[in-house]
Design a protein around this motif. Structure first.
Motif, PDB file in Angstrom:
ATOM      1  N   MET A  44      -3.048  -1.140  -4.096  1.00 45.12           N
ATOM      2  CA  MET A  44      -4.177  -1.432  -3.216  1.00 45.12           C
ATOM      3  C   MET A  44      -4.839  -2.737  -3.646  1.00 45.12           C
ATOM      4  N   SER A  45      -5.037  -3.643  -2.706  1.00 43.23           N
ATOM      5  CA  SER A  45      -5.612  -4.956  -3.006  1.00 43.23           C
ATOM      6  C   SER A  45      -7.087  -4.993  -2.611  1.00 43.23           C
ATOM      7  N   PRO A  46      -7.844  -5.953  -3.144  1.00 48.81           N
ATOM      8  CA  PRO A  46      -9.251  -6.102  -2.739  1.00 48.81           C
ATOM      9  C   PRO A  46      -9.419  -6.341  -1.236  1.00 48.81           C
ATOM     10  N   ASP A  47      -8.448  -6.987  -0.594  1.00 52.51           N
ATOM     11  CA  ASP A  47      -8.547  -7.232   0.850  1.00 52.51           C
ATOM     12  C   ASP A  47      -8.591  -5.931   1.642  1.00 52.51           C
ATOM     13  N   ILE A  48      -8.026  -4.869   1.097  1.00 50.08           N
ATOM     14  CA  ILE A  48      -8.073  -3.558   1.759  1.00 50.08           C
ATOM     15  C   ILE A  48      -9.364  -2.834   1.423  1.00 50.08           C
ATOM     16  N   LEU A  51       0.840  -1.200   0.000  1.00 44.28           N
ATOM     17  CA  LEU A  51       0.000   0.000   0.000  1.00 44.28           C
ATOM     18  C   LEU A  51       0.877   1.252   0.000  1.00 44.28           C
ATOM     19  N   ARG A  52       1.983   1.207   0.704  1.00 36.83           N
ATOM     20  CA  ARG A  52       2.916   2.344   0.706  1.00 36.83           C
ATOM     21  C   ARG A  52       3.491   2.589  -0.685  1.00 36.83           C
ATOM     22  N   HIS A 105      -8.738   2.575  -8.043  1.00 31.78           N
ATOM     23  CA  HIS A 105      -7.453   2.021  -7.602  1.00 31.78           C
ATOM     24  C   HIS A 105      -7.277   0.571  -8.047  1.00 31.78           C
ATOM     25  N   LEU A 106      -8.365  -0.190  -7.991  1.00 26.55           N
ATOM     26  CA  LEU A 106      -8.290  -1.593  -8.409  1.00 26.55           C
ATOM     27  C   LEU A 106      -8.369  -1.734  -9.925  1.00 26.55           C
ATOM     28  N   ARG A 107      -8.843  -0.690 -10.593  1.00 27.21           N
ATOM     29  CA  ARG A 107      -9.003  -0.701 -12.053  1.00 27.21           C
ATOM     30  C   ARG A 107      -9.897  -1.858 -12.504  1.00 27.21           C
ATOM     31  N   ARG A 108     -11.074  -1.953 -11.881  1.00 30.65           N
ATOM     32  CA  ARG A 108     -11.987  -3.032 -12.261  1.00 30.65           C
ATOM     33  C   ARG A 108     -13.418  -2.680 -11.867  1.00 30.65           C
ATOM     34  N   LEU A 109     -14.373  -3.329 -12.543  1.00 28.40           N
ATOM     35  CA  LEU A 109     -15.779  -3.172 -12.218  1.00 28.40           C
ATOM     36  C   LEU A 109     -16.114  -3.951 -10.953  1.00 28.40           C
TER      37      LEU A 109
END
Length: 379
Positions: free
Chosen positions: A204-208, A199-200, A275-279
Motif C-alpha cells: 500500500m502506497s501513500p497515494d492510496i 495493492l493486490r 500498512h505504511l509502517r511510518r508515523l
C-alpha cells in the motif's frame, strides 16, 4: 503318596516391595475421586468448533456462488448475445431464465443473468475473481458493478478485501467518492493500474492512503471555531475520524511536544500507519494553505525521524489539513519529494453533484499537469 509341593521357586516369588506396590496401587485406585467435567468450558469449546465450521462453510458457499455467477456470465457471453444479436439474445436469456428459475429458484431471474454477464465483463480475470471471492460476497460485487471506471472498480474491490468492509461500508465509500478523493486518482491511468497491481500483492502506497478533501462533517462544527476546537472534535469523534482516514491509522499523541534547541513546538496530532509502517504528523490549519506551513512541517518530520522513528519503520510523512489550498501553489512546491501532503477538509458537505464535479476537475487538472511534466522531462 506324597503330594507335590506347590511352593513357587524363590525367583518367581513376588518380593515384599512388589507386593507393597500392588497393595498401594489398589488402595490409590479405590481412593481416587472421579474427575468433574467443567461443563461451561466444554460448551465454550464446542460452540467455537461449530461456529468456526459454519464460518468456513459460509465462506466456501459464498465463494462458490460468486464463481458460479462469473462462469454463467462467461458462458452466456460465449454465445455472442450482445451488440447486433441483442434482440435475439434477449429472447434467449428470457427463455433460459424462465427454465432455470422454475428448476433452481429466484437466484436465476432475468435480472440475475444480466448481472452475471455484467460481472464477467467487468472482472475479466478469473484468478482475481477467485481471490476476491474469499473475502467479498456476491452482494459486494453487485455494488461494484454499476461503476463505469474499471480502475475505480478495481480500487474499491481491493480496498474492500484489505479493510474487510461490509456491504454498507462499501456503499458509503462509493457514495463518498473515496476513489476520487485519493491522491492516486490524480495520477495517469497506467500509474493507477500499477499501484492497484501492487495493492493486490499487499503493498500500500501513500497515494492510496491520503485523500483530498477529507470529509469531517461528522464533527458537527458550524460557524466560527478555533484550531483547538477542531482538534478536540477530532479526538471526541476519533472512531468516525479513523474510519474516514482509512484502515491502518492508529492514534499516538495530541499536541506532541517537539523540543529543538531552546524552543518547544507542539504538533497537533500524531498517528502511526500500520500498512505504511511510518508515523503520520498532522497539522490543522483554519486558514488557506500557505507555503510557510511547509517549513514548519519539515522541522517536525526531521525531529520525528531523528527521535521517534523506530528500527524497521519508514520515514515519517506530514499531512497539512487546511480549509482550502491553491492547487498551483501545492504543485510548484513539489511536496511529494519532501514527504508532505496537503489536503482540504470539509466540516459541512456540499451537494454531492457539486463535490463530484469539483473532484473530477481536480483530477483532470492533476493529470494534465503530469502529462506536461512528462513532455518537458520534469520530475
Amino acid at each position: 503318596m506324597k503330594k507335590k509341593s506347590t511352593t513357587l521357586p524363590q525367583e518367581l516369588k513376588p518380593s515384599a516391595l512388589q507386593t507393597g506396590r500392588q497393595e498401594h496401587a489398589g488402595h490409590t485406585a479405590r481412593a481416587q475421586v472421579p474427575v468433574v467435567v467443567d461443563e461451561a468450558a466444554l460448551l465454550t469449546d464446542l460452540r467455537e468448533l461449530i461456529q468456526s465450521a459454519r464460518q468456513r462453510i459460509a465462506t466456501v458457499a459464498n465463494s462458490t456462488t460468486t464463481l458460479l455467477y462469473w462462469h454463467l456470465g462467461r458462458r452466456l457471453l460465449a454465445e455472442s448475445l450482445q451488440d447486433e444479436r441483442a434482440p435475439y439474445g434477449k429472447r434467449i436469456l428470457a427463455t433460459v431464465s424462465r427454465e432455470l428459475t422454475v428448476e433452481f429458484g429466484q437466484a436465476f431471474t432475468l435480472r440475475s443473468l444480466y448481472r452475471a454477464i455484467q460481472f464477467c465483463q467487468g472482472f475479466t480475470n478469473q484468478e482475481i475473481v477467485s481471490t476476491l471471492s474469499t473475502q467479498l460476497s456476491w452482494s459486494h460485487f453487485v455494488e461494484l458493478l454499476p461503476l463505469k471506471d474499471p480502475l475505480a472498480r478495481d480500487f474499491y474491490a481491493e480496498m474492500c478485501r484489505i479493510e474487510r468492509w461490509d456491504v454498507r461500508t462499501l456503499r458509503q465509500k462509493i457514495g463518498g467518492l473515496l476513489f476520487e478523493r485519493t491522491a492516486l486518482s490524480k495520477k495517469p491511468q497506467d500509474v493507477i493500474a500499477a499501484e492497484i497491481g501492487r495493492l493486490r500483492d499487499g503493498q500500500m502506497s501513500p497515494d492510496i492512503v491520503f485523500r483530498d478533501p477529507y470529509l469531517l462533517d461528522l464533527l458537527g462544527l458550524k460557524g466560527a471555531y478555533s484550531e483547538r476546537d477542531l482538534e478536540s472534535a477530532i479526538l471526541r469523534e476519533i472512531e468516525g475520524v479513523l474510519l474516514e482516514l482509512g484502515s491502518g491509522f492508529a492514534f499516538v499523541a495530541r499536541q506532541k511536544r517537539i523540543s529543538v534547541g531552546r524552543d518547544d513546538f507542539h504538533l497537533d496530532l500524531l498517528f502511526f500507519h500500520r500498512h505504511l509502517r511510518r508515523l503520520i504528523a498532522v497539522e490543522l490549519k483554519l486558514e488557506s494553505f500557505q507555503p510557510g506551513h511547509v517549513g514548519q512541517m519539515e522541522l517536525y518530520l526531521r525531529w520525528l525521524d531523528k527521535h521517534e522513528r523506530a528500527p524497521g519503520e519508514e520515514a515519517p510523512i506530514g499531512l497539512i489539513l487546511c480549509a482550502s489550498a491553491d492547487a498551483e501553489q501545492v504543485e510548484l512546491l513539489q511536496l511529494d519529494a519532501k514527504s508532505i501532503r496537503v489536503s482540504e477538509y470539509l466540516t459541512e458537505l456540499p451537494p454531492l453533484p457539486l463535490l463530484r464535479a469539483r473532484l473530477h476537475q481536480a483530477i483532470e487538472h492533476a493529470r494534465e499537469s503530469a502529462a506536461r511534466r512528462a513532455v518537458v522531462g520534469d520530475p
